[in-house]
Every structure is written in C-alpha cells, then in structure tokens.
Design a protein around this motif. Structure first.
Motif, PDB file in Angstrom:
ATOM      1  N   GLY A  63      42.033  22.615  86.811  1.00  0.00           N
ATOM      2  CA  GLY A  63      41.317  23.663  85.742  1.00  0.00           C
ATOM      3  C   GLY A  63      41.780  23.097  84.433  1.00  0.00           C
ATOM      4  O   GLY A  63      42.776  22.512  84.079  1.00  0.00           O
ATOM      5  N   TYR A  64      40.389  22.698  83.575  1.00  0.00           N
ATOM      6  CA  TYR A  64      40.693  22.103  82.201  1.00  0.00           C
ATOM      7  C   TYR A  64      40.069  23.519  81.318  1.00  0.00           C
ATOM      8  O   TYR A  64      38.843  23.636  81.588  1.00  0.00           O
ATOM      9  N   LEU A  65      40.896  24.087  80.829  1.00  0.00           N
ATOM     10  CA  LEU A  65      40.509  25.659  80.406  1.00  0.00           C
ATOM     11  C   LEU A  65      40.760  25.601  78.896  1.00  0.00           C
ATOM     12  O   LEU A  65      41.449  26.370  78.225  1.00  0.00           O
ATOM     13  N   ASP A  71      47.461  29.187  76.253  1.00  0.00           N
ATOM     14  CA  ASP A  71      47.421  27.995  75.702  1.00  0.00           C
ATOM     15  C   ASP A  71      47.712  26.729  76.824  1.00  0.00           C
ATOM     16  O   ASP A  71      47.872  25.676  76.553  1.00  0.00           O
ATOM     17  N   GLY A  72      47.280  27.282  78.062  1.00  0.00           N
ATOM     18  CA  GLY A  72      47.714  26.346  79.078  1.00  0.00           C
ATOM     19  C   GLY A  72      46.351  25.553  79.317  1.00  0.00           C
ATOM     20  O   GLY A  72      45.783  26.176  80.176  1.00  0.00           O
ATOM     21  N   LEU A  73      46.100  24.540  78.870  1.00  0.00           N
ATOM     22  CA  LEU A  73      44.937  23.781  78.796  1.00  0.00           C
ATOM     23  C   LEU A  73      44.671  23.301  80.364  1.00  0.00           C
ATOM     24  O   LEU A  73      43.374  23.264  80.790  1.00  0.00           O
ATOM     25  N   TRP A  74      45.665  22.689  80.847  1.00  0.00           N
ATOM     26  CA  TRP A  74      45.563  21.887  82.065  1.00  0.00           C
ATOM     27  C   TRP A  74      46.454  22.777  83.050  1.00  0.00           C
ATOM     28  O   TRP A  74      47.608  22.856  82.931  1.00  0.00           O
ATOM     29  N   ARG A  75      45.803  23.130  84.071  1.00  0.00           N
ATOM     30  CA  ARG A  75      46.487  23.845  85.399  1.00  0.00           C
ATOM     31  C   ARG A  75      46.107  22.829  86.674  1.00  0.00           C
ATOM     32  O   ARG A  75      44.658  22.603  86.830  1.00  0.00           O
ATOM     33  N   ILE A  76      47.033  22.529  87.357  1.00  0.00           N
ATOM     34  CA  ILE A  76      46.761  21.508  88.464  1.00  0.00           C
ATOM     35  C   ILE A  76      47.882  22.117  89.709  1.00  0.00           C
ATOM     36  O   ILE A  76      49.030  22.140  89.535  1.00  0.00           O
ATOM     37  N   ASN A  77      47.061  22.696  90.734  1.00  0.00           N
ATOM     38  CA  ASN A  77      47.898  23.068  92.059  1.00  0.00           C
ATOM     39  C   ASN A  77      47.271  22.318  93.068  1.00  0.00           C
ATOM     40  O   ASN A  77      46.438  22.013  93.412  1.00  0.00           O
ATOM     41  N   ALA A  78      48.366  22.216  94.170  1.00  0.00           N
ATOM     42  CA  ALA A  78      48.255  21.723  95.336  1.00  0.00           C
ATOM     43  C   ALA A  78      48.752  22.701  96.501  1.00  0.00           C
ATOM     44  O   ALA A  78      49.520  23.679  96.291  1.00  0.00           O
ATOM     45  N   TYR A  79      47.901  22.818  97.723  1.00  0.00           N
ATOM     46  CA  TYR A  79      48.007  23.612  98.677  1.00  0.00           C
ATOM     47  C   TYR A  79      48.127  22.893 100.080  1.00  0.00           C
ATOM     48  O   TYR A  79      47.406  21.906 100.243  1.00  0.00           O
ATOM     49  N   CYS A  91      51.585  22.682  84.585  1.00  0.00           N
ATOM     50  CA  CYS A  91      50.698  23.035  83.449  1.00  0.00           C
ATOM     51  C   CYS A  91      50.864  22.016  82.346  1.00  0.00           C
ATOM     52  O   CYS A  91      52.131  21.971  81.880  1.00  0.00           O
ATOM     53  N   PHE A  92      49.789  21.601  81.439  1.00  0.00           N
ATOM     54  CA  PHE A  92      50.236  20.873  80.324  1.00  0.00           C
ATOM     55  C   PHE A  92      49.512  21.872  79.183  1.00  0.00           C
ATOM     56  O   PHE A  92      48.390  22.328  79.506  1.00  0.00           O
ATOM     57  N   ASN A  93      50.042  22.092  78.035  1.00  0.00           N
ATOM     58  CA  ASN A  93      49.527  23.112  77.094  1.00  0.00           C
ATOM     59  C   ASN A  93      48.432  22.088  76.331  1.00  0.00           C
ATOM     60  O   ASN A  93      48.194  21.016  76.320  1.00  0.00           O
TER      61      ASN A  93
END
Length: 290
Positions: A63-65, A71-79, A91-93
């Motif tokens: 997610g690029y939010l 302020d969590g601009l980038w969220r990347i998850n794996a499943y 998470c990258f802010n």
C-alpha cells in the motif's frame, strides 16, 4: 532490470544531500513501485489516490497511502495464506528517502521471482544466510557504533548521532508490530529515536535479505540528489548540501562527504526518555499530515 538508485547518473535535483540518511522523500513513489510493476503486479487506486499493489498469487501486498490514517506512507505485508494474517510486515513513513524503499522493493521483486522460500524466509540466528544480525553489518562497515540503550534492545548509531537502527529482543505483540513502531526492527533518522524525522519498521519474520537491502542503501557513502528549494526533501539545518556541478565538473567523492560530515558532527545527544508512540495515534505524529 535493475532499479537500484544511481545518484550520480540521472540526477533529479540541484544539490547533493549528505550523509544520505539526512535526505528525505523525493515526493514520488514511482521509483519504488517500478520493480513490482515490471513483474506484472496488479495495481489499483482508491478515490483518495492511495495505491494498492498485489502479487499475482496475492501473497504479497503493498500500500502506498498518501491519504492514509497516519504517517505510514508505505505498508508491505507478506502472507503464507492469502486469506490469513500477515507473516511479516514493513512500514516506511512519509519522510523516508525514496531510494531506501526502492532498495527494498527491488530485492523483494527478486525474492518473489525465486518463490516463497525466498520472500517468506524466516530469520534464524546463527545461520550463514539468514542470521538477523547480518542486517546491521552494512552499517557497521561504515562506522556505525553498537549501543545497548536498554537490556532488551541492541542498537547501532550513525557517526553523526542522527540515525540509528534498533533490534528489540524477547516476545512482541504480533499485531502491534504491524500497526505501531513497537516492531522487532526500527530504522530512523533525526534528533531522537522517540521523535524521528523518518522511520521504518519491520516485524519479526521479515527476511534478512530484504532488511539488508535497505541498510546497504542507507550505509552507502554516496550523497543523494535533491532540490534545494524543496525543504521537505532533506532534514533542514542538519544535512550537508553541496551544489551539483555542471557536466564536466568533478562531483564530490565519498571522502569529500565524510570529511565534511566529520567537521559538522554534533556533540553526543542526551539519552531519550520519551515513550514510544504508535503510528495509529494521530496526536503523536512528528509532523503535519501529508
């Protein structure tokens, strides 16, 4: 195709920022999205222009939010199971240098092509390839120093005292790791870990190769190009700005950068005492909303 940042190639800026951990976002997410788009990942937008990307098997999501709740601009998850909880999350802010996110997504793209054994590889202490502490080696090679701010935390700090990386030992709340800064790994820059200018977090089972891709990029002594007038793109009053010279002139070398940085090194910062804050708690955000 490689998407590793090349600050001395196609320049986008009129100054170099050094050390590079005092740079900030470039203001565009395109470079960090490109490695995954090249693999044919699905990309969608919502009505607020937030971007959502999914791997073909739906086992990795990004997610690029810019219009997210915090302020969590980038969220990347794996499943492991596309309908189950995340195995790991990063998470990258909104102030993290875009090159650091790009380094992560570039290696993530490579790992995804190799299969689940690569992008779901759990860190295992004492192994040659997956030992979690291999993530800090690139920083140590550039003179970052080890510290133990608390009994359960191992930290390394940049020579100028304005960046650090922390590893928290012991049991952690898996949900909190994905939604707050109370994660296994935290990388930050600014005057204090408790009120950083930018930060990145990674949960317990984040593959070491992905973490090391970021720390290798952070540790690179080469400066990053930015626009001087875009003050959001560097940490004002702390970063060293060097004009980018016209073609044919000599660009600053890593040795030039280190000498300049050493001459501006501040006195040791006092120990922080402010409690950590959650990325889901708006009153504690370090700066204005994007």
């Amino acid at each position: 195709m490689s998407h590793q940042p090349d600050p001395l190639g196609d320049l986008d800026g009129d100054v170099y920022v050094s050390p590079r951990h005092l740079a900030s976002t470039t203001g565009t997410g395109d470079p960090a999205l490109a490695p995954l788009l090249d693999l044919g990942w699905d990309l969608r937008y919502d009505e607020d222009s937030n971007v959502y990307m999914s791997a073909p098997d739906r086992r990795v999501r990004l997610g690029y939010l810019p219009e997210g709740d915090d302020d969590g601009l980038w969220r990347i998850n794996a499943y492991k199971d596309s309908f189950g909880p995340p195995v790991w999350g990063v998470c990258f802010n909104d102030r993290v240098p875009t090159e650091f996110v790009q380094a992560f997504t570039t290696v993530l793209a490579t790992a995804y092509e190799q299969g689940p054994d690569a992008y779901l590889a759990r860190p295992v202490a004492g192994t040659d390839e997956h030992d979690p502490f291999l993530a800090i080696v690139p920083l140590l090679k550039q003179g970052w120093e080890i510290d133990r701010p608390r009994w359960d935390v191992i930290a390394v700090h940049a020579p100028d005292g304005l960046a650090g990386m922390e590893f928290t030992a012991g049991d952690l709340d898996s949900e909190a790791e994905l939604t707050t800064r109370a994660a296994r790994w935290q990388l930050w820059a600014g005057k204090s870990v408790d009120r950083p200018t930018w930060y990145a977090t990674a949960s317990t089972d984040t593959p070491v190769a992905l973490l090391a891709a970021v720390t290798e990029c952070v540790a690179d002594p080469a400066p990053l190009p930015r626009w001087r007038e875009a003050t959001f793109s560097y940490i004002k009053d702390m970063a060293q700005l060097t004009p980018i010279l016209p073609p044919g002139s000599t660009a600053p070398t890593p040795l030039d950068v280190r000498r300049t940085t050493a001459s501006r090194r501040p006195a040791a910062l006092p120990a922080a005492s402010v409690p950590r804050w959650s990325t889901t708690s708006p009153p504690a955000l370090p700066g204005p909303r994007r």
